[in-house]
Scaffold this motif. Structure first.
Motif, PDB file in Angstrom:
ATOM      1  N   GLU A  92       0.549  -1.434   0.202  1.00  0.00           N
ATOM      2  CA  GLU A  92      -0.176  -0.282   0.232  1.00  0.00           C
ATOM      3  C   GLU A  92       0.843   1.117  -0.213  1.00  0.00           C
ATOM      4  O   GLU A  92       0.588   2.328  -0.687  1.00  0.00           O
ATOM      5  N   ARG A  93       1.819   0.982   0.464  1.00  0.00           N
ATOM      6  CA  ARG A  93       2.802   2.244   0.335  1.00  0.00           C
ATOM      7  C   ARG A  93       1.899   3.481   0.832  1.00  0.00           C
ATOM      8  O   ARG A  93       2.375   4.872   0.964  1.00  0.00           O
ATOM      9  N   ALA A  94       1.837   3.337   2.185  1.00  0.00           N
ATOM     10  CA  ALA A  94       1.345   4.583   3.243  1.00  0.00           C
ATOM     11  C   ALA A  94       1.938   5.361   4.766  1.00  0.00           C
ATOM     12  O   ALA A  94       1.490   4.598   5.413  1.00  0.00           O
ATOM     13  N   GLY A  95       2.952   4.254   4.800  1.00  0.00           N
ATOM     14  CA  GLY A  95       4.180   4.517   5.353  1.00  0.00           C
ATOM     15  C   GLY A  95       5.021   3.406   5.874  1.00  0.00           C
ATOM     16  O   GLY A  95       3.791   2.568   5.728  1.00  0.00           O
ATOM     17  N   GLY A  96       5.595   3.289   6.683  1.00  0.00           N
ATOM     18  CA  GLY A  96       6.453   1.925   6.856  1.00  0.00           C
ATOM     19  C   GLY A  96       5.804   1.592   8.129  1.00  0.00           C
ATOM     20  O   GLY A  96       5.508   2.081   9.051  1.00  0.00           O
ATOM     21  N   HIS A  97       5.022   0.550   8.691  1.00  0.00           N
ATOM     22  CA  HIS A  97       5.026  -0.529   9.245  1.00  0.00           C
ATOM     23  C   HIS A  97       5.941  -1.036  10.464  1.00  0.00           C
ATOM     24  O   HIS A  97       7.027  -1.183  10.070  1.00  0.00           O
TER      25      HIS A  97
ATOM     26  N   VAL B 143      10.304  11.700  13.074  1.00  0.00           N
ATOM     27  CA  VAL B 143       8.614  10.973  12.355  1.00  0.00           C
ATOM     28  C   VAL B 143       7.616  11.022  12.748  1.00  0.00           C
ATOM     29  O   VAL B 143       7.704  11.763  13.622  1.00  0.00           O
ATOM     30  N   VAL B 144       6.430  10.679  12.192  1.00  0.00           N
ATOM     31  CA  VAL B 144       5.227  10.703  12.497  1.00  0.00           C
ATOM     32  C   VAL B 144       4.248   9.081  12.392  1.00  0.00           C
ATOM     33  O   VAL B 144       4.183   9.124  11.389  1.00  0.00           O
ATOM     34  N   ARG B 145       3.899   9.162  13.581  1.00  0.00           N
ATOM     35  CA  ARG B 145       2.976   7.825  13.703  1.00  0.00           C
ATOM     36  C   ARG B 145       1.760   8.168  13.640  1.00  0.00           C
ATOM     37  O   ARG B 145       1.173   9.101  13.772  1.00  0.00           O
ATOM     38  N   ASP B 146       0.935   6.758  12.753  1.00  0.00           N
ATOM     39  CA  ASP B 146       0.273   6.803  12.373  1.00  0.00           C
ATOM     40  C   ASP B 146      -0.197   5.246  12.595  1.00  0.00           C
ATOM     41  O   ASP B 146       0.259   4.565  12.861  1.00  0.00           O
ATOM     42  N   ARG B 147      -1.120   5.504  13.663  1.00  0.00           N
ATOM     43  CA  ARG B 147      -1.598   4.409  13.879  1.00  0.00           C
ATOM     44  C   ARG B 147      -3.034   3.609  13.440  1.00  0.00           C
ATOM     45  O   ARG B 147      -3.966   2.628  14.029  1.00  0.00           O
TER      46      ARG B 147
ATOM     47  N   THR C 167      -1.657  -4.271  11.690  1.00  0.00           N
ATOM     48  CA  THR C 167      -2.355  -3.524  11.951  1.00  0.00           C
ATOM     49  C   THR C 167      -1.425  -2.778  13.331  1.00  0.00           C
ATOM     50  O   THR C 167      -1.363  -1.215  13.250  1.00  0.00           O
ATOM     51  N   HIS C 168       0.036  -3.032  12.640  1.00  0.00           N
ATOM     52  CA  HIS C 168       1.515  -2.329  13.450  1.00  0.00           C
ATOM     53  C   HIS C 168       1.251  -0.682  13.184  1.00  0.00           C
ATOM     54  O   HIS C 168       0.736  -0.777  12.009  1.00  0.00           O
ATOM     55  N   ALA C 169       1.092   0.285  14.005  1.00  0.00           N
ATOM     56  CA  ALA C 169       1.826   1.841  13.828  1.00  0.00           C
ATOM     57  C   ALA C 169       2.536   1.809  12.622  1.00  0.00           C
ATOM     58  O   ALA C 169       3.196   0.962  12.407  1.00  0.00           O
ATOM     59  N   ARG C 170       2.453   2.870  11.651  1.00  0.00           N
ATOM     60  CA  ARG C 170       3.884   3.370  10.701  1.00  0.00           C
ATOM     61  C   ARG C 170       3.466   5.028  11.086  1.00  0.00           C
ATOM     62  O   ARG C 170       3.467   5.412  11.488  1.00  0.00           O
ATOM     63  N   LEU C 171       4.733   4.489  10.167  1.00  0.00           N
ATOM     64  CA  LEU C 171       5.467   6.312   9.945  1.00  0.00           C
ATOM     65  C   LEU C 171       5.368   6.380   8.624  1.00  0.00           C
ATOM     66  O   LEU C 171       5.787   6.370   7.818  1.00  0.00           O
ATOM     67  N   ALA C 172       4.578   7.378   8.702  1.00  0.00           N
ATOM     68  CA  ALA C 172       3.556   7.986   7.716  1.00  0.00           C
ATOM     69  C   ALA C 172       4.417   8.766   7.138  1.00  0.00           C
ATOM     70  O   ALA C 172       5.903  10.263   7.927  1.00  0.00           O
ATOM     71  N   GLY C 173       5.090   8.614   5.521  1.00  0.00           N
ATOM     72  CA  GLY C 173       5.692   9.647   5.452  1.00  0.00           C
ATOM     73  C   GLY C 173       7.393   8.831   5.847  1.00  0.00           C
ATOM     74  O   GLY C 173       8.461  10.015   4.903  1.00  0.00           O
ATOM     75  N   GLY C 174       7.579   8.081   6.348  1.00  0.00           N
ATOM     76  CA  GLY C 174       9.220   7.635   6.413  1.00  0.00           C
ATOM     77  C   GLY C 174       9.377   8.241   7.713  1.00  0.00           C
ATOM     78  O   GLY C 174       9.007   9.035   8.553  1.00  0.00           O
ATOM     79  N   VAL C 175      10.876   8.117   7.025  1.00  0.00           N
ATOM     80  CA  VAL C 175      12.024   9.466   8.082  1.00  0.00           C
ATOM     81  C   VAL C 175      11.918  10.376   7.483  1.00  0.00           C
ATOM     82  O   VAL C 175      12.647  10.673   6.447  1.00  0.00           O
ATOM     83  N   LEU C 176      11.170  11.360   8.441  1.00  0.00           N
ATOM     84  CA  LEU C 176      11.270  12.916   7.541  1.00  0.00           C
ATOM     85  C   LEU C 176      12.155  13.344   7.894  1.00  0.00           C
ATOM     86  O   LEU C 176      13.273  14.337   6.697  1.00  0.00           O
TER      87      LEU C 176
END
Length: 441
Positions: free
Chosen positions: A255-260, A308-312, A320-329
Motif C-alpha cells: 500500500e506504501r502508506a508509511g512503514g509498518h 518521524v510521524v506515527r500513524d496508528r 495493524t501495526h502503527a506506521r511511520l507516515a512519510g517514512g523518516v523525515l
C-alpha cells in the motif's frame, strides 16, 4: 510465507499486551545481565518489577549514542552494554566511525534468526516471493546493511546475489545476465546505477527488475525521488527503515502508506526533540526505541535521532501495526532553522528532484556568509545542483521559496562535479570542508 504473519494483524490491545509482557521479561533479563543498565537503574532506585504499564517506561533515562560510546571507551572492546557471555556473540557489526572509533553492536544466534525473519516479512509484504532473484546492493564491508537483507531474502526463498555497493558495470551486467527481479540499496546508489545504465544505452527499465527496496537515506520517503527511481528502473519502489542498533525497524507494504513498525520486536515512543515528552500521533518527533527480545546488546529507550510521524490507523493491507507516515523525515541534528522555518534536507530533495528533473545530484552547503551574525542560524539555503539547464537556478530558487518558505541561493555546477558515494549520501556539508571550500563559478 504466502500469508500475513500472525502477529502483523493483532488488534491494538493485543499488541499492547504483548509489548508489556515482553518488556517485563526483557527488562528483568537486562537488569540481570547488562552492567550498564543495572548500574543506571540502581542509581535512580528503579527495578524492573516497577513496570506495571507501558507508560512506566518513561521513568527510565534516555540512552544515546554518546552513552554507548562512553561505555565502550570505559571497558573496551565490548563495553558494559554487552548482555551475554562473549562466546555467545555470533556476529559483530560496526558504525562507520566518522565521529569516533567504530562502535560494535553484537548479535547472538537467536538475534540473527529474529533479524532474518523480520527482513523476510518486509520482502514478502512488498511482493517478493520464492523464485525471485534478489540482488543486494547494500554495502557488506563492516557495515550492517547487506547481510541483514541477505539473511531475510534467503529465508523467504529468493535466489540471492550479494552484489554490494561497488563495481557498477558488473552490477549492471549481472542484473541483465541473471534476470534479477528485485534489488535493495540506498537511493543514491540506485540512481547512480540508473544513470550509468542510461549512458551505456541499456536502461534499467528494460531489465527484469520489478521490486525495489531502498533504505539508509530518506529518499524512499521523498515523493520526487521515489518517482525518479521508479521511472529509471521501471519497478515499484518501497521504503525500509532500520539502524545499526535496531535491524530492521519498519518497512512499507504494497500500500506504501508509511512503514509498518515491527511492534512485536520494538516498543516505540515519539518524543519532542527538546522536552523529550511524548508528542501526539500525527505530529513529528524523535523516534525512541526499546528492544523487546534482543539478547546480545539490548537497548532501552534508545534515542535514534530520526524524526518521524506515527500513524496508528489500520492499513488497507490488513496489518495493524502503527506506521511511520512519510517514512523518516530527517535527522533531528540535520534539521535546519532558516529564519524560524524548520527545513529538513529531505524536503529540499523533493523540490530539487521535481524541479530539476533527470538523475540530479545536489547538496546543501552551510555557508557562514548566509548566517545571522548573532544567532549563527542560516538566513538562506545555499544549494549546489548539477545541471546543464541555464535557467534552472532561478526556477529552483523560486520553487524552494514557494514550497519551503525560505530564500535559497542556487549554484549550478557541471555534471559529475559533486562527490558520489556508494554508501549513504551526505546532503548537508559545511563550506569550510575541503570538498566545498572553493566557491563554484
Amino acid at each position: 510465507m504466502d500469508t500475513l504473519h500472525a502477529c502483523e494483524t493483532w488488534d491494538p490491545e493485543r499488541i499492547r499486551d504483548h509489548q508489556l509482557a515482553a518488556l517485563r521479561d526483557q527488562l528483568a533479563r537486562v537488569y540481570g545481565s547488562s552492567r550498564y543498565y543495572r548500574r543506571q537503574w540502581d542509581e535512580i532506585g528503579w527495578h524492573p518489577a516497577d513496570l506495571r504499564d507501558l507508560d512506566d517506561l518513561a521513568a527510565l533515562p534516555i540512552t544515546t549514542k554518546a552513552d554507548y560510546q562512553r561505555a565502550i571507551d570505559d571497558r573496551p572492546p565490548y563495553g558494559d552494554f554487552l548482555a551475554v557471555p562473549r562466546e555467545s556473540v555470533a556476529r559483530l557489526h560496526f558504525s562507520s566511525g566518522t565521529t569516533g572509533a567504530p562502535t560494535p553492536v553484537a548479535w547472538t544466534a537467536a538475534d540473527l534468526d529474529r533479524w532474518a525473519d523480520l527482513y523476510a516479512r518486509a520482502a514478502h509484504s512488498q511482493g517478493v516471493r520464492p523464485g525471485d532473484v534478489y540482488q543486494c546492493l547494500f554495502s557488506y564491508a563492516w557495515f550492517v546493511g547487506g547481510l541483514g537483507a541477505t539473511l531475510g531474502y534467503t529465508r523467504l526463498g529468493a535466489t540471492v546475489i550479494p552484489g554490494g555497493s561497488g563495481d557498477t558495470d558488473r552490477q549492471l551486467e549481472t542484473i541483465f545476465r541473471y534476470g534479477t527481479t528485485a534489488v535493495g540499496g540506498t537511493p543514491s546508489f540506485l540512481l547512480h546505477l540508473a544513470a550509468r545504465a542510461d549512458s551505456l544505452g541499456r536502461p534499467l527499465r528494460e531489465s527484469a527488475v520489478r521490486h525495489v527496496m531502498v533504505g539508509g537515506e530518506p529518499g524512499g520517503g521523498v515523493p520526487a525521488t521515489r518517482a525518479m527511481i521508479e521511472s529509471a528502473w521501471g519497478a515499484r519502489c518501497h521504503d525500509g527503515y532500520g539502524c545499526l542498533e535496531f535491524q530492521p525497524v519498519a518497512w512499507e507494504c504494497a500500500e506504501r502508506a508509511g512503514g509498518h513498525l515491527a511492534e512485536d520486536f520494538v516498543h516505540a515512543e515519539v518524543l519532542d526533540q527538546h522536552t523529550r515528552q511524548p508528542v501526539p500521533d500525527g505530529r513529528p518527533g524523535v523516534l525512541v526505541l526499546t528492544h523487546l527480545d534482543k539478547r546480545a546488546t539490548p537497548l532501552v529507550r534508545w534515542w535514534t535521532g530520526d524524526v518521524v510521524v506515527r500513524d496508528r490507523a489500520r492499513c488497507e493491507c490488513g496489518r495493524t501495526h502503527a506506521r511511520l507516515a512519510g517514512g523518516v523525515l530527517g535527522r533531528a541534528d540535520d534539521m535546519l532553522v532558516v529564519r524560524g522555518v524548520n527545513v529538513f534536507p529531505s524536503a529540499v530533495e523533493n523540490v530539487v528532484r521535481r524541479t530539476a528533473g533527470g538523475l540530479t545530484e545536489f547538496r546543501v552547503v552551510l555557508d557562514p556568509a548566509l548566517a545571522d551574525p548573532v544567532t549563527g542560524y542560516p538566513t538562506a539555503l545555499r544549494v549546489q545542483v548539477e545541471s546543464t539547464q541555464d535557467n534552472l537556478s532561478g526556477d529552483l530558487a523560486a520553487a524552494l521559496r514557494a514550497e519551503l518558505q525560505v530564500r535559497a541561493v542556487v549554484e549550478i555546477v557541471g555534471p559529475g562535479t559533486l562527490p558520489r558515494t556508494t554508501h549513504k549520501a551526505r546532503r548537508v556539508v559545511r563550506a569550510t570542508e575541503p570538498e566545498v571550500s572553493q566557491r563554484v563559478p
